[in-house]
Design an enzyme around this catalytic site. Structure first.
Site, PDB file in Angstrom:
ATOM      1  N   LYS A  87     -13.269  -0.605   5.797  1.00 26.82           N
ATOM      2  CA  LYS A  87     -13.832  -1.292   5.125  1.00 26.82           C
ATOM      3  C   LYS A  87     -14.696  -2.473   5.441  1.00 26.82           C
ATOM      4  CE  LYS A  87      -9.896   0.175   3.349  1.00 26.82           C
ATOM      5  NZ  LYS A  87      -9.508   0.972   2.106  1.00 26.82           N
ATOM      6  N   ASP A  97      -0.700  -5.213   9.386  1.00 27.64           N
ATOM      7  CA  ASP A  97      -1.742  -4.338   9.209  1.00 27.64           C
ATOM      8  C   ASP A  97      -2.829  -5.141   8.428  1.00 27.64           C
ATOM      9  OD1 ASP A  97      -3.295  -2.547   7.897  1.00 27.64           O
ATOM     10  OD2 ASP A  97      -1.761  -1.487   6.673  1.00 27.64           O
ATOM     11  N   TRP A 119       0.870  -1.119   0.005  1.00 29.77           N
ATOM     12  CA  TRP A 119       0.025  -0.029   0.123  1.00 29.77           C
ATOM     13  C   TRP A 119       0.772   1.206   0.015  1.00 29.77           C
ATOM     14  CZ3 TRP A 119      -1.974   2.568   5.056  1.00 29.77           C
ATOM     15  CH2 TRP A 119      -2.932   3.762   4.588  1.00 29.77           C
TER      16      TRP A 119
HETATM   17  N1  KET Z   1      -3.793  -0.417   5.505  1.00 25.43           N
HETATM   18  C1  KET Z   1      -4.172  -0.839   4.230  1.00 25.43           C
HETATM   19  C2  KET Z   1      -3.481  -2.162   3.777  1.00 25.43           C
HETATM   20  C3  KET Z   1      -5.066   0.110   3.402  1.00 25.43           C
HETATM   21  O1  KET Z   1      -5.161  -0.680   2.281  1.00 25.43           O
HETATM   22  C4  KET Z   1      -5.459   0.984   4.248  1.00 25.43           C
HETATM   23  C5  KET Z   1      -6.640   1.798   3.166  1.00 25.43           C
HETATM   24  C6  KET Z   1      -5.324   1.447   5.179  1.00 25.43           C
HETATM   25  C7  KET Z   1      -4.492   0.636   6.069  1.00 25.43           C
HETATM   26  C8  KET Z   1      -6.003   2.583   5.955  1.00 25.43           C
HETATM   27  O2  KET Z   1      -6.963   2.562   6.499  1.00 25.43           O
HETATM   28  P1  KET Z   1      -7.861   3.637   7.269  1.00 25.43           P
HETATM   29  O3  KET Z   1      -8.529   2.916   8.444  1.00 25.43           O
HETATM   30  O4  KET Z   1      -9.004   4.193   6.154  1.00 25.43           O
HETATM   31  O5  KET Z   1      -7.058   4.567   7.599  1.00 25.43           O
HETATM   32  N2  KET Z   1      -6.667   1.766   1.833  1.00 25.43           N
HETATM   33  C9  KET Z   1      -7.422   2.456   0.814  1.00 25.43           C
HETATM   34  C10 KET Z   1      -7.765   3.757   1.089  1.00 25.43           C
HETATM   35  C11 KET Z   1      -6.575   4.675   1.025  1.00 25.43           C
HETATM   36  O6  KET Z   1      -5.547   4.654   0.484  1.00 25.43           O
HETATM   37  O7  KET Z   1      -6.305   5.292   2.231  1.00 25.43           O
HETATM   38  C12 KET Z   1      -6.744   1.947  -0.575  1.00 25.43           C
HETATM   39  O8  KET Z   1      -5.842   1.401  -0.700  1.00 25.43           O
HETATM   40  O9  KET Z   1      -7.260   2.339  -1.533  1.00 25.43           O
END
Ligand code: KET
Length: 396
Positions: free
Chosen positions: A246, A211, A130
């Site tokens: 998600k 993660d 990511w």
């Molecule tokens: N870890 C991973 C692996 C991940 O894909 C995301 C979000 C997050 C953490 C962040 O989670 P949050 O609870 O929203 O802070 N991924 C999607 C959104 C982004 O880039 O922020 C994505 O990969 O599209």
């Protein structure tokens, strides 16, 4: 005064998503950001969330600051969900858990803590990972390196090379690992591969940082915690950043958690205190609302069932879309192997499209995928999947 400030080139995910919103074409299709949409292309409000939130609104109370580490009922619910209520590590009080601003906030608080107490360590992330992993750890002052992961030729995992690279790391290196549904490749370690990796992490004195942002999108809510529970059972100290963005469709509420599994209760207490200080110096304390929605769902058996059933249905829909896209492509581009759409897990498929092909897909067909070739298959639906197959066939 600000002449020396560079122009921000934008974020490979969030900026593309904003570009999509601005695109005036009515037939545009968003497969860029990792967001689950339903079969009508809408962002769902999950039934369990709606019920929990309605109940909360019927008894509106005062809104004091939360503790720096968030709500205790929420943190306990996170621990039970990730480690299992009967986990030995949990019962011995050696897991420090706090409520954070999404998974990103968890990663950042943990990174700040690590930089303070392991200032000479470097961070190792999978190649690829990511995009924001690198940004967050570099932002905390770390040098970020990669270990081999994805085997583009076979569309699978290059486990031997990954293991060799991790075996060679200096003690106290931070090794970032995806617990399930690897972003962006959708390629995970099997249970047998985790069993091989874990002793390497332990014997190398490494600091695994897991993660888990897609719990429930792989094999199931509990099954997807396999790596977390196996590490806890193996007596390896490690970090876990978890996100409910998600799995609860609560993106904007910023609900996540950071857990640090420590060798004993005394160390867990000290780690917890310093994590608290890291929070205080960043944003002081987390917000109340989203965490209380999640805590209520996780702690109320009827709501938990409603939530887990709906999440399972979301996964089934993604699987059905993977099959339809696969079949549509096999028909249109005979002789080419598209089986990766069926085997990759979670929200994403790594299509192997080049950045230029992704640009053509977006500019000429209105189909948005990341320039790395990552496609969010959770954005496909019965109304757009044929058009996506058509567009992909045209650019391949
Ligand atoms: N870890 C991973 C692996 C991940 O894909 C995301 C979000 C997050 C953490 C962040 O989670 P949050 O609870 O929203 O802070 N991924 C999607 C959104 C982004 O880039 O922020 C994505 O990969 O599209």
């Amino acid at each position: 005064m600000f002449q020396h400030v560079d122009a921000y080139p934008g974020d490979p995910i969030l900026t593309l998503n904003e570009d999509f919103q601005k695109d005036p074409r009515t037939n545009k299709i968003n497969l860029s950001i990792g967001i689950y949409f339903d079969d009508l292309g809408r962002l769902p409000v999950m039934a369990a969330v709606r019920e929990a939130e309605s109940a909360m609104l019927s008894s509106i109370g005062p809104k004091p600051y939360q503790p720096m580490t968030g709500a205790i009922n929420y943190c306990e619910a996170v621990q039970h969900l990730l480690f299992g209520a009967d986990s030995e590590a949990l019962r011995s009080g050696r897991i420090a858990t706090l409520q954070t601003l999404g998974g990103s906030g968890a990663l950042k608080v943990g990174a700040d803590f690590l930089k303070r107490y392991f200032p000479d360590s470097q961070v190792w992330v999978s190649d690829p990972t990511w995009d924001n992993h690198r940004a967050i750890f570099e932002g905390a002052g770390f040098v970020v390196n990669t270990y081999p992961y994805y085997d583009a030729e076979r569309g699978g995992l290059n486990f031997a090379a990954m293991l060799d690279a991790i075996k060679a790391l200096p003690r106290h290196s931070v090794v970032l690992l995806h617990a399930c549904c690897h972003n962006p490749t959708g390629v995970d370690l099997s249970a047998a591969q985790w069993a091989e990796l874990i002793p390497v992490l332990r014997e190398g004195g490494l600091l695994p940082y897991l993660d888990i942002a897609y719990q429930g999108f792989g094999d199931g809510i509990v099954e997807d915690t396999h790596a977390i529970r196996a590490l806890a059972d193996a007596d390896v100290p490690f970090f876990v950043a978890n996100s409910f963005s998600k799995s609860f469709s609560l993106y904007g509420e910023r609900v996540g958690g950071l857990s640090v599994v420590c060798p004993d209760k005394d160390q867990a207490g000290r780690v917890f205190g310093q994590l608290m200080f890291a929070v205080r110096r960043n944003y002081s304390s987390p917000p109340t609302h989203g965490g209380q929605i999640v805590a209520r769902v996780l702690r109320t058996p009827a709501l938990y069932k409603l939530w887990s059933d709906e999440l399972a249905g979301m996964c089934e829909r993604i699987q059905a879309m993977r099959r339809r896209l696969h079949d549509g492509l096999v028909q249109r581009v005979p002789g080419r192997d598209f089986s990766y759409f069926l085997t990759q897990r979670g929200m994403f498929s790594y299509t192997g499209l080049s950045a230029e092909q992704a640009d053509v897909l977006r500019e000429q067909h209105g189909v948005y995928v990341l320039r790395s070739g990552r496609m969010c298959v959770a954005g496909l639906n019965n109304g757009n999947v044929d058009r996506v197959a058509e567009a992909l066939a045209a650019v391949l």
